[in-house]
Scaffold this motif. Structure first.
Motif, PDB file in Angstrom:
ATOM      1  N   ILE A 277      40.619  45.239  53.568  1.00 52.96           N
ATOM      2  CA  ILE A 277      39.963  46.452  53.041  1.00 52.96           C
ATOM      3  C   ILE A 277      39.873  46.372  51.517  1.00 52.96           C
ATOM      4  O   ILE A 277      38.830  46.659  50.925  1.00 52.96           O
ATOM      5  CB  ILE A 277      40.731  47.722  53.482  1.00 52.96           C
ATOM      6  N   ILE A 278      40.962  45.970  50.889  1.00 56.44           N
ATOM      7  CA  ILE A 278      40.976  45.853  49.423  1.00 56.44           C
ATOM      8  C   ILE A 278      39.852  44.914  48.976  1.00 56.44           C
ATOM      9  O   ILE A 278      39.119  45.190  48.019  1.00 56.44           O
ATOM     10  CB  ILE A 278      42.353  45.344  48.948  1.00 56.44           C
TER      11      ILE A 278
ATOM     12  N   PRO B  26      47.844  37.184  39.719  1.00 54.36           N
ATOM     13  CA  PRO B  26      47.622  37.670  41.085  1.00 54.36           C
ATOM     14  C   PRO B  26      46.149  37.591  41.470  1.00 54.36           C
ATOM     15  O   PRO B  26      45.271  37.618  40.599  1.00 54.36           O
ATOM     16  CB  PRO B  26      48.062  39.133  41.012  1.00 54.36           C
ATOM     17  N   ASP B  27      45.893  37.472  42.795  1.00 51.38           N
ATOM     18  CA  ASP B  27      44.509  37.519  43.285  1.00 51.38           C
ATOM     19  C   ASP B  27      43.974  38.949  43.237  1.00 51.38           C
ATOM     20  O   ASP B  27      42.781  39.165  43.094  1.00 51.38           O
ATOM     21  CB  ASP B  27      44.455  36.981  44.711  1.00 51.38           C
TER      22      ASP B  27
ATOM     23  N   GLN C  47      40.254  44.450  34.556  1.00 49.33           N
ATOM     24  CA  GLN C  47      38.968  43.811  34.860  1.00 49.33           C
ATOM     25  C   GLN C  47      38.421  43.071  33.646  1.00 49.33           C
ATOM     26  O   GLN C  47      37.797  42.018  33.785  1.00 49.33           O
ATOM     27  CB  GLN C  47      37.973  44.848  35.404  1.00 49.33           C
ATOM     28  N   ALA C  48      38.698  43.612  32.470  1.00 53.72           N
ATOM     29  CA  ALA C  48      38.236  42.943  31.251  1.00 53.72           C
ATOM     30  C   ALA C  48      38.867  41.561  31.113  1.00 53.72           C
ATOM     31  O   ALA C  48      38.298  40.660  30.510  1.00 53.72           O
ATOM     32  CB  ALA C  48      38.568  43.799  30.027  1.00 53.72           C
ATOM     33  N   GLU C  49      40.063  41.405  31.712  1.00 55.62           N
ATOM     34  CA  GLU C  49      40.736  40.100  31.682  1.00 55.62           C
ATOM     35  C   GLU C  49      40.432  39.276  32.921  1.00 55.62           C
ATOM     36  O   GLU C  49      41.057  38.237  33.157  1.00 55.62           O
ATOM     37  CB  GLU C  49      42.256  40.291  31.554  1.00 55.62           C
ATOM     38  N   GLY C  50      39.512  39.782  33.760  1.00 57.61           N
ATOM     39  CA  GLY C  50      39.077  39.002  34.919  1.00 57.61           C
ATOM     40  C   GLY C  50      39.895  39.202  36.178  1.00 57.61           C
ATOM     41  O   GLY C  50      39.698  38.473  37.151  1.00 57.61           O
TER      42      GLY C  50
ATOM     43  N   ARG D  63      40.834  40.871  39.632  1.00 61.64           N
ATOM     44  CA  ARG D  63      40.244  41.701  40.686  1.00 61.64           C
ATOM     45  C   ARG D  63      41.218  42.847  40.941  1.00 61.64           C
ATOM     46  O   ARG D  63      42.371  42.609  41.284  1.00 61.64           O
ATOM     47  CB  ARG D  63      40.035  40.863  41.950  1.00 61.64           C
ATOM     48  N   THR D  64      40.747  44.076  40.753  1.00 59.74           N
ATOM     49  CA  THR D  64      41.652  45.221  40.739  1.00 59.74           C
ATOM     50  C   THR D  64      41.183  46.309  41.693  1.00 59.74           C
ATOM     51  O   THR D  64      39.991  46.593  41.757  1.00 59.74           O
ATOM     52  CB  THR D  64      41.742  45.787  39.299  1.00 59.74           C
TER      53      THR D  64
END
Ligand code: AMP
Ligand code: GLY
Length: 427
Positions: free
Chosen positions: A308-309, A63-64, A83-86, A88-89
């Motif tokens: 917003i996200i 997912p993006d 986030q450690a796996e890259g 965007r959260t």
């Protein structure tokens, strides 16, 4: 664009239906989701607290954005792991989610930075806690487990007997495991309660429309505390003057405090406020969207939630104008009879269309299953029936008209959602 939403209740359904309106037309995934959500997003059977399982799912779906909605995975560090796996959260890291995960942390933060809240003491020894309660000798008094306790960790004790029993079951019997090894004993505050959710990227804080929850199971605010039986937005007690005071004395100081502590908060920060005679005070922080507050707040949002996200993630929230519909929203929760204690599931729900909806309202599914083209109940809170209109009175009429068309065996809901807000507005 693809978005994975973690969670499976009414709040997540409201988030997903808002994302579905986005001009960016995201492909939506949800885990674990529920019957109603499955009509809008592809659902995967991974528990919200299963961090390795959720990371594996994200690796598969690519997912993006990942949107972590519930408290437990946030406090357990799901955002850090993503986030450690890259990935965007959206949501705070564990070192910021502690603002909800530990009441002692949040009380100490407020004390250190002069943010208004009730007076309190911390205890890990039941005898000392009981001696303090007896010396204070003022009731009601408030006893809170330090950690997460499925929303059941707050006791408003009416007398010494109740207070002592609460202390003993929390500290001595570890009623909530290690979450209640330490407790906060807090001053009882009175006044109207207001929920204010906010978007924040750690530097800028943008409050959303205020709302009012109805936590007790029965009409007239009787019965047990629940996850929330209904909400309205905006909250009529939350005037512009109070909003300004909250911004200056509570919202900005909290965001700055978290930054100074090296725990920048990114995501949705929820301020549970009590409007006391001494001004607004913080009752609690939540590190996430409220449930069922989200069900009335997001339908009033005009700005694209995906924008917003993205702005929150990229720390440029200050540049994004966020606007709201000048309308009112009301959500009536339909629950299984017996909730929040003991209830049956698997009842056939009638009155919904094939998408789990009904004309003129939005039905946010909290606990349903979709099998053989039928929706079945699958939880305590089952549906959040939500309407928006120019006036609160109309929103309530529309929501209750819809409620009257939906049935299952032993359904329970409150008949008085929004009545106090209506009286306050007219008064
Ligand atoms: P919480 O689980 O922290 O949301 O608390 C549940 C409910 O307990 C709140 O929504 C309030 O209605 C009530 N509550 C919590 N703290 C206090 C307090 N210090 N004084 C009065 N009521 C409180
Ligand atoms: N409705 C209160 C909460 O989400 O904690």
């Amino acid at each position: 664009m693809k978005i994975l939403v973690v969670g499976g209740g009414g709040r997540e359904h409201a988030i997903i239906m808002k994302l579905a309106e986005s001009a960016r037309s995201p492909e939506l995934y949800c885990a674990p989701g529920n019957g109603g959500i499955s009509r809008y997003a592809k659902c995967f059977d991974v528990k919200a607290t299963d961090i390795p399982g959720m990371v594996a799912l994200a690796k598969k779906l690519q997912p993006d954005y990942v949107f972590v909605a519930p408290d437990d995975p946030l406090v357990l560090g799901m955002v850090d792991a993503m986030q450690a796996e890259g990935f965007r959260t959206f949501g705070p890291r564990a070192n910021a989610a502690i603002i909800e995960g530990s009441k002692i942390f949040s009380k100490e933060l407020m004390q250190k930075y002069g943010i208004p809240t009730g007076r309190y003491e911390v205890f890990n020894d039941s005898e000392k806690a009981i001696a303090y309660i007896k010396a204070q000798n003022t009731y009601p008094t408030v006893i809170k487990a330090d950690g997460l306790a499925l929303g059941k960790g707050v006791i408003l004790a009416q007398d010494e007997e109740e207070a002592v029993a609460a202390v003993r079951s929390m500290i001595d019997d570890r009623q909530f495991g290690e979450s209640s090894a330490r407790i906060v004993i807090e001053e009882f505050l009175t006044g109207p309660e207001v929920s204010v959710l906010s978007f924040t990227d750690g530097k800028t804080v943008v409050p959303m429309i205020s709302s009012m929850d109805h936590k007790r199971a029965l009409d007239g605010d009787e019965g047990l505390n629940t996850g929330g039986m209904g909400t309205v937005a905006p909250n009529p007690y939350y005037t512009d003057a109070i909003a300004k005071e909250c911004m200056e004395r509570i919202f900005l100081p909290t965001i700055e405090a978290m930054q100074k502590e090296g725990r920048p908060f990114s995501g949705c920060l929820y301020f549970g406020l009590m409007l006391t005679l001494d001004g607004p005070k913080v009752i609690e922080y939540n590190c996430r969207f409220g449930d069922p507050e989200t069900q009335v707040v997001l339908p009033l949002l005009e700005t694209d939630l995906v924008d917003i996200i993205e702005a929150v993630y990229e720390e440029r929230l200050a540049e994004l104008p966020i606007t709201w519909k000048q309308e009112n929203a009301a959500c009536v929760v339909m629950a299984s009879g017996g909730y929040p204690v003991k209830y049956e599931s698997g009842k056939v729900i009638t009155g919904l269309d094939e998408k789990g909806q009904l004309d003129g309202v939005r039905i946010f599914h909290a606990g349903t299953k979709f099998t053989d083209n039928q929706f079945l109940t699958a939880g305590g809170r089952v549906l959040g029936v939500t309407a928006t209109a120019d006036t609160l009175a109309d929103a309530l009429t529309q929501a209750y008209d819809a409620v009257d068309q939906i049935f299952w065996d032993n359904v329970h809901y409150r008949r008085d959602i929004g009545l106090r807000a209506l009286a306050a507005r007219q008064g």
